[in-house]
Design an enzyme around this catalytic site. Structure first.
Site, PDB file in Angstrom:
ATOM      1  N   HIS A  95       1.319  -5.982   1.266  1.00 12.10           N
ATOM      2  CA  HIS A  95       0.965  -4.767   0.529  1.00 12.10           C
ATOM      3  C   HIS A  95       2.018  -3.677   0.595  1.00 12.10           C
ATOM      4  CE1 HIS A  95      -3.372  -5.704  -0.145  1.00 12.10           C
ATOM      5  NE2 HIS A  95      -3.217  -6.410   0.958  1.00 12.10           N
ATOM      6  N   THR A 121      -3.835   1.605  -6.837  1.00 12.52           N
ATOM      7  CA  THR A 121      -5.086   1.173  -7.473  1.00 12.52           C
ATOM      8  C   THR A 121      -5.765   2.398  -8.090  1.00 12.52           C
ATOM      9  OG1 THR A 121      -6.027   1.272  -5.256  1.00 12.52           O
ATOM     10  CG2 THR A 121      -5.629  -0.922  -6.176  1.00 12.52           C
ATOM     11  N   LYS A 170      -7.911   3.165 -11.737  1.00 11.12           N
ATOM     12  CA  LYS A 170      -9.211   3.843 -11.836  1.00 11.12           C
ATOM     13  C   LYS A 170      -9.136   4.981 -12.850  1.00 11.12           C
ATOM     14  CE  LYS A 170      -9.898   2.624  -7.045  1.00 11.12           C
ATOM     15  NZ  LYS A 170      -9.673   3.024  -5.658  1.00 11.12           N
ATOM     16  N   LYS A 216       5.286   8.874  -2.009  1.00 11.25           N
ATOM     17  CA  LYS A 216       4.396   9.122  -3.157  1.00 11.25           C
ATOM     18  C   LYS A 216       4.770  10.425  -3.872  1.00 11.25           C
ATOM     19  CE  LYS A 216       0.481   6.696  -0.977  1.00 11.25           C
ATOM     20  NZ  LYS A 216       0.029   5.618  -1.884  1.00 11.25           N
ATOM     21  N   LYS A 268      -4.465  10.753  -3.334  1.00  9.38           N
ATOM     22  CA  LYS A 268      -3.957   9.550  -2.676  1.00  9.38           C
ATOM     23  C   LYS A 268      -3.538   9.973  -1.273  1.00  9.38           C
ATOM     24  CE  LYS A 268      -0.917   9.243  -6.087  1.00  9.38           C
ATOM     25  NZ  LYS A 268      -0.990   7.889  -6.547  1.00  9.38           N
ATOM     26  N   ARG A 269      -3.223   9.003  -0.403  1.00  8.19           N
ATOM     27  CA  ARG A 269      -2.750   9.383   0.920  1.00  8.19           C
ATOM     28  C   ARG A 269      -1.472  10.223   0.818  1.00  8.19           C
ATOM     29  NH1 ARG A 269      -5.279   7.492   5.743  1.00  8.19           N
ATOM     30  NH2 ARG A 269      -3.456   8.437   6.667  1.00  8.19           N
TER      31      ARG A 269
HETATM   32  C1  26V Z   1       2.011   1.854   6.379  1.00  6.28           C
HETATM   33  C2  26V Z   1       3.024   2.568   6.961  1.00  6.28           C
HETATM   34  C3  26V Z   1       3.176   2.480   8.432  1.00  6.28           C
HETATM   35  C4  26V Z   1       4.464   3.044   8.946  1.00  6.28           C
HETATM   36  C5  26V Z   1       4.875   4.284   8.211  1.00  6.28           C
HETATM   37  C6  26V Z   1       4.970   4.121   6.729  1.00  6.28           C
HETATM   38  C7  26V Z   1       3.855   3.350   6.160  1.00  6.28           C
HETATM   39  C8  26V Z   1       3.629   3.373   4.800  1.00  6.28           C
HETATM   40  C9  26V Z   1       2.597   2.682   4.231  1.00  6.28           C
HETATM   41  C10 26V Z   1       1.792   1.902   5.021  1.00  6.28           C
HETATM   42  C11 26V Z   1       0.671   1.145   4.398  1.00  6.28           C
HETATM   43  C12 26V Z   1       1.034  -0.259   4.118  1.00  6.28           C
HETATM   44  C13 26V Z   1      -0.107  -1.078   3.610  1.00  6.28           C
HETATM   45  C14 26V Z   1      -0.851  -0.452   2.463  1.00  6.28           C
HETATM   46  O1  26V Z   1      -1.808   0.242   2.643  1.00  6.28           O
HETATM   47  N1  26V Z   1      -0.430  -0.732   1.252  1.00  6.28           N
HETATM   48  C15 26V Z   1      -1.077  -0.268   0.012  1.00  6.28           C
HETATM   49  O2  26V Z   1      -1.870  -1.336  -0.461  1.00  6.28           O
HETATM   50  C16 26V Z   1      -2.519  -1.043  -1.690  1.00  6.28           C
HETATM   51  C17 26V Z   1      -3.399  -2.221  -2.029  1.00  6.28           C
HETATM   52  O3  26V Z   1      -2.616  -3.330  -2.312  1.00  6.28           O
HETATM   53  C18 26V Z   1      -1.496  -0.756  -2.767  1.00  6.28           C
HETATM   54  O4  26V Z   1      -2.163  -0.426  -3.965  1.00  6.28           O
HETATM   55  C19 26V Z   1      -0.576   0.383  -2.344  1.00  6.28           C
HETATM   56  O5  26V Z   1       0.450   0.533  -3.295  1.00  6.28           O
HETATM   57  C20 26V Z   1       0.019   0.077  -0.980  1.00  6.28           C
HETATM   58  O6  26V Z   1       0.752   1.193  -0.495  1.00  6.28           O
END
Ligand code: 26V
Length: 842
Positions: A379, A680, A684, A576, A570-571
Site C-alpha cells: 500500500h 480512496t 468517494k 499529501k 485525509k491523514r
Molecule cells: C506509513 C508511514 C510510516 C512511516 C512514515 C511515513 C508513512 C507514510 C504512510 C504510511 C502508510 C502506509 C500504508 C497505507 O496506509 N497506505 C495507504 O493505503 C491506502 C489503501 O490502499 C491507499 O489508498 C493510500 O494511498 C495509501 O497511502
C-alpha cells in the site's frame, strides 16, 4: 439524556415500491420484538428509557436478524466445503454499524416507521453510536469496504484483526494545536460484539530453540518459549447487502493465561497480584499510529505475531478440528490468506512453524504449501513506510521464527545466485535480511518471496512498484505482480451517507446500481435533462444543509451552504501536501489585503480541512497548527470573511466523512505525483458528485481517464517530471525567488501574520523553513500550476449548469470504483474463491 419527541406525521416510504426489501417482517412484528427487547435489556418501559438505552435496544433487535443469517451462512459454508478467504489486517475502520446494518438487512424503513409511531427521534438515536476506530486511515477503511463486498458477493471470508482497547485517538484542538485524547470506544461496551472465549488460543513469546535428533537421525527443533498469553476472539458480523450472507470480522484480545495471584493479593501486594494480567492485556491495549518508528516497537511486533498466530490456529481448528494426520497439501485449496500490507507478514514463518514443528512436514513440503496460500497487498511507495524489524528484537521475541526466516532466505538466495550468476548487488537488494544501516528483517521482501501474488492498489502504483521498490522481484517473477485498483463500498458511501442522491439515482435508473455500479452510466442519458439536473442540484443543497447542522451542533461552527465547498480530508502527511492548499488560501488573503483583488471578484468559498497527524510526527503537527491559525485569521478578517472561510473539523473519522463528502463541490487530491499509492477518498468524492482537483497520482489517473479531461481539474508535475527534477537537484528556493506571489505568501506566514492570538511565529516558520530548505514533496514547484487551476475552477463554478453536468459525469462514470469490482478482481486474479449463495449476481 431524554428522547426528543417528534411530531407524529404520516409515514411515507418512497422506496417501498421501487426497492424490494429482502426482509420478511411487518412493522407491527418488529415493533413487538423491539418493545419486548426494551424491557428485557433495561428492565424499563419505553417511556422511561434514555436515548442510549433505546439505541442499545434497537441494536439488540437488529442484531437478532443478522445473527440468524450468520447461522445460516455457517451451515451453508460447512455443507459446501467452500474455499475461505482469510483477510489478515492489523487495522479495520468499520465506521458506525447500526445504519449500515439497517441498510443491509432492509430494516431501515420499518424502523423509521415504528419510531415515528412511537414518537422516537430516529436521527437522534442513530447519532448515539461511537464508531470503532481500529485503524489509521485508508488502509483500514479499505479492509472494511472489502469485507462489505465479500459479504455482498457471498464469498466465505473471515477478516482477522486486533480488538484494540483504545483505537485511533480522539483529536481536539487547544490553541490550534492537536491534542490527542484516548478513544474510549469500549467504555459502555459494544452491542455488536459476539465474544467466544471457548475459541481462545494460546500464543507464546521469547525463550529459546532446542535442536534435537530423532531416532531416525532427523534433526528437529523445539521452541521453548518464555511466556504465553491467551487470545480471545470477538466477532463483528458483516451482513451483505440484501443477501443472506454474513461474514465475520474476528478481532483478538489479549488476556493472561494466569488467574489473579490470590496469594500476593491476600498479602496486600495488589499490583503484583495482577501483574501478569496487565502485562498480557497491554498487547492489545492501543492501536499504533502509522509513523511510529521508535517507541513501542517491541509491543507492535508482539501485536503482529499475536493476532496472526491466533488467526492461523483458529483456521486450523476450523479446517481440521481434532484430525490427527490431516492432508495438509490441500490447504491452498481451502484457504487464501491476504496480507494487508506487511503488518501480518509474520504469519509466513508462523505457518511454516506450524507445518514443520506441529505437523512434522519437511521444510520443502511446508514451503510448497505456504507459498501457495499467501498473497500480499502493498500500500505504499515511500521507502520509510516499509517495515524492517531489528534482527536482535525479532530473535529475542520469536527465536524459532527468526531461524525459519534465515532458512527461507538462504534457499531463496541460493536460487537467485544461480539465476543471476551470483550478482551480489542484486542479491543484497532482494535479501530478506538487510545489513545496513542496521541488521533488519525486511518484511516486504519476505512477503514478496512467500506470496503467490503481489498487488499494488492502483495502476500507476503497481507500475511504480514494478519499476522501483520491488523492481528486481518484478524482473525475475513478472507473473507474481498484478494490479487491483482500490474500491469503496457504495452501500456505506452512497446509500447510507447520501440517501438523497441514492434515492434520485434509484428513481431514475432503478435500484440495480447498488450491487452493479456499472449501471450508473445510464445516468449519462440525463445529461441534457434540465429537470434531472435541477434535482441533482437540490440533492447537493440538501446535503450541504445536513452538513451545516452537523457542524453547528457538533462543533459550533458556522458554514454557509451557498459557497463553493472545497474539501481536503485525509491523514496529515507532508506528501499529501496540505501546505499547498494552505498556500492557495494565503495567496487569496494576500491578494485581498494588498488590494490586488476586489472582494466581489472572490468566489465565495469554504475550505474544509479534516486531518489527524500521528502523535509523534512533529512537522505534521506544525502544519495543523498553521492551518488553524490561518483559519482563525481568515474567518476574522472583515470583508474577506464574507467570501472566504476556512473550517478545520476536528477528529475526522468515518462518521464525519458521511456528512462531509456528500456536501462537497471540490475534492482536493493534490499529493506529489508518485507518492500516493491510490487514495480512496478521491473515489468517494467523485461518486458523490464532487469534482476533483488533482495531480496524476494514485487512482486519480484512473478517475480522470473515466470521467474525461473536461470533468477533472488536472495540474502539476507528472511522476516522470518529478523524477527528472529530483535527479537534476530540486532547489525550492529558486521557486521562492522567482515567483513574487509565492514569495510574499511565504513571507507573510514567516513574519507571523497568522499567529493569531498566540505567540506562534515559530510554528509558522517551521513550516516555511522546511519548504524553503527541503520541500521533500515539491510544494513550491507545483504552486503556480495549482493557483492557475484554482482560477479555472472558479470560472467553471460560475457556470452552474455546466458544473452540474460535470457532477453528473463524475457520478455516472465512476461505477468502476465500487469495492465489489475490486473484490471480484481479487477473486479472479488472486483467490480463486466462489460464492456460496449462487444468486449473488442477480
Ligand atoms: C506509513 C508511514 C510510516 C512511516 C512514515 C511515513 C508513512 C507514510 C504512510 C504510511 C502508510 C502506509 C500504508 C497505507 O496506509 N497506505 C495507504 O493505503 C491506502 C489503501 O490502499 C491507499 O489508498 C493510500 O494511498 C495509501 O497511502
Amino acid at each position: 439524556m431524554k428522547v426528543e419527541m417528534t411530531n407524529s406525521k404520516e409515514i411515507v416510504n418512497p422506496k417501498q415500491d421501487i426497492e424490494p426489501d429482502l426482509i420478511d417482517i411487518t412493522p407491527d412484528e418488529f415493533k413487538k420484538t423491539f418493545l419486548d427487547e426494551v424491557t428485557d435489556t433495561s428492565a424499563r418501559l419505553l417511556g422511561s428509557a434514555d436515548c442510549d438505552e433505546i439505541y442499545y435496544t434497537l441494536c439488540r433487535t437488529v442484531r437478532k436478524y443478522i445473527a440468524k443469517r450468520r447461522a445460516k451462512t455457517v451451515r451453508e459454508i460447512k455443507s459446501k466445503n467452500s474455499k475461505l478467504v482469510a483477510y489478515l489486517s492489523a487495522e479495520y475502520l468499520l465506521g458506525p454499524q447500526l445504519t449500515n446494518n439497517l441498510l443491509s438487512t432492509g430494516l431501515e424503513y420499518i424502523v423509521r416507521q415504528v419510531f415515528e409511531d412511537l414518537d422516537i427521534n430516529y436521527e437522534k438515536i442513530i447519532s448515539e453510536e461511537v464508531e470503532p476506530g481500529l485503524g489509521n486511515g485508508g488502509l483500514g477503511r479499505l479492509a472494511a469496504c472489502y469485507i462489505d463486498s465479500l459479504s455482498t458477493l457471498s464469498i466465505p471470508a473471515i477478516a482477522y484483526g486486533i480488538r484494540y482497547e483504545y483505537g485511533i485517538f480522539k483529536q481536539i484542538f487547544e490553541n490550534g494545536y492537536q491534542v490527542e485524547k484516548p478513544d474510549t470506544w469500549l467504555r459502555n461496551g459494544n452491542v455488536w460484539e459476539f465474544t467466544h472465549p471457548q475459541h481462545d488460543q494460546i500464543i507464546s513469546f521469547g525463550g529459546r530453540v532446542l535442536e534435537k535428533k530423532s531416532t531416525t537421525g532427523k534433526t528437529y527443533y523445539s521452541w521453548i518459549p518464555d511466556y504465553s498469553v491467551r487470545a480471545v476472539p470477538t466477532d463483528y458480523l458483516s451482513p451483505g447487502y440484501r443477501t443472506e450472507h454474513v461474514n465475520i470480522i474476528r478481532l483478538w484480545s489479549a488476556r493472561s493465561t494466569n488467574e489473579l495471584d490470590l496469594g500476593s493479593f491476600n498479602k496486600g501486594f495488589f499490583h503484583e497480584a495482577s501483574e501478569s494480567q496487565v502485562k498480557a492485556e497491554n498487547i492489545t491495549k492501543v492501536l499504533y499510529p502509522e509513523d511510529t518508528t521508535e517507541q513501542g516497537k517491541e509491543l507492535r511486533l508482539k501485536q503482529q505475531y499475536f493476532f496472526t498466530s491466533a488467526s492461523l490456529k483458529d483456521l486450523f481448528r476450523r479446517l481440521y478440528g481434532d484430525e490427527v494426520d490431516p492432508d495438509l497439501s490441500t490447504l491452498p485449496e481451502k484457504v487464501s490468506f491476504q496480507l494487508n500490507d506487511t503488518h501480518p507478514v509474520v504469519a509466513v514463518p508462523e505457518l511454516m512453524r506450524i507445518l514443520i514443528d506441529v505437523y512434522d512436514l519437511d521444510f520443502d513440503k511446508a514451503w510448497e504449501i505456504t507459498s501457495q496460500c499467501f498473497n500480499y497487498t502493498c500500500h505504499t511507495l515511500l521507502p520509510e513506510a516499509l517495515e524492517v524489524w531489528d534482527v536482535e528484537l525479532f530473535e529475542r521475541l520469536l527465536p524459532r521464527h527468526m531461524q525459519l526466516i534465515y532458512q527461507i532466505n538462504k534457499r531463496f538466495l541460493n536460487k537467485m545466485s544461480e539465476a543471476t550468476n551470483h550478482n551480489i548487488l542484486l542479491m543484497a537488494d532482494m535479501s530478506v535480511i538487510q545489513e545496513a544501516p542496521f541488521r533488519g528483517v525486511r518484511m516486504a521482501n519476505l512477503a514478496t518471496i512467500a506470496s503467490k501474488k503481489v498487488n499494488g492498489v492502483a495502476e500507476l502504483h503497481t507500475e511504480l512498484l514494478k519499476s522501483s521498490v520491488l523492481k528486481n522481484f518484478a524482473d525475475f517473477f513478472p507473473e507474481k505482480f498484478v494490479n487491483v485498483t482500490n474500491g469503496i463500498t457504495p452501500r456505506r458511501f452512497m446509500k447510507v451517507a447520501n440517501s438523497s442522491l441514492s434515492d434520485l439515482i434509484t428513481e431514475t435508473i432503478g435500484h440495480g446500481w447498488v450491487k452493479d455500479t456499472k449501471k450508473l452510466t445510464e445516468l449519462k442519458n440525463y445529461i441534457d435533462d434540465s429537470s434531472f439536473l435541477e434535482k441533482l442540484d437540490q440533492v447537493k443543497q440538501d446535503n450541504k444543509l445536513r452538513f451545516k447542522s452537523f457542524l453547528h451542533y457538533g462543533y459550533q461552527m458556522t458554514y454557509n451552504p451557498e459557497t463553493l465547498t472545497d474539501v481536503m480530508v485525509k491523514r496529515l502527511h507532508e506528501y499529501k501536501r496540505q501546505t499547498l492548499k494552505l498556500l492557495h488560501i494565503v495567496t487569496i488573503y494576500n491578494d485581498y489585503i494588498t488590494g490586488n483583488i476586489k472582494l466581489e471578484d472572490i468566489t465565495p468559498r469554504t475550505v474544509i480541512f479534516g486531518a489527524k497527524a500521528a502523535p509523534g510526527y512533529s512537522q505534521a503537527k506544525e502544519i495543523i497548527k498553521l492551518i488553524n491559525d490561518v483559519a482563525a485569521k481568515i474567518n476574522s478578517t472583515p470583508g474577506l470573511n464574507e467570501r472566504l472561510n476556512v473550517l478545520f473539523v476536528p477528529n475526522y473519522n468515518v462518521t464525519a466523512s458521511e456528512y462531509i463528502i456528500p456536501a462537497s463541490d471540490l475534492s482536493e487530491q493534490i499529493s506529489l505525483a508518485g507518492k500516493e499509492a491510490s487514495g480512496t477518498g478521491n473515489m468517494k468524492f467523485a461518486l458523490n458528485g464532487a469534482l476533483t482537483v488533482g495531480t496524476l497520482d494514485g487512482a486519480n489517473v484512473e478517475i480522470r481517464n473515466l470521467v474525461g479531461d473536461d470533468n477533472f481539474f488536472l495540474f502539476g508535475m507528472t511522476e516522470p517530471e518529478v523524477h527528472k527534477l529530483s535527479e537534476k537537484g530540486y532547489k525550492p528556493y529558486d521557486y521562492y525567488e522567482s515567483n513574487p506571489k509565492l514569495k510574499s505568501s511565504l513571507d507573510l506566514i514567516a513574519k507571523g501574520e497568522f499567529s493569531y492570538k498566540t505567540d506562534t511565529v515559530f510554528s509558522s516558520n517551521a513550516v516555511v523553513l522546511d519548504l524553503l530548505a527541503n520541500d521533500r514533496f515539491m510544494v513550491l514547484a507545483d504552486y503556480q500550476a495549482y493557483i492557475d487551476i484554482q482560477h479555472r475552477i472558479e470560472k467553471e463554478y460560475a457556470n452552474k449548469k455546466s458544473w452540474t453536468k460535470k457532477t453528473l459525469m463524475n457520478i455516472a462514470s465512476c461505477g468502476f470504483f465500487s469495492s465489489d469490482r475490486a473484490v471480484k478482481e481479487y477473486i479472479d486474479k488472486i483467490w480463486q474463491a466462489a460464492p456460496i449463495f449462487p444468486d449473488w449476481d442477480t
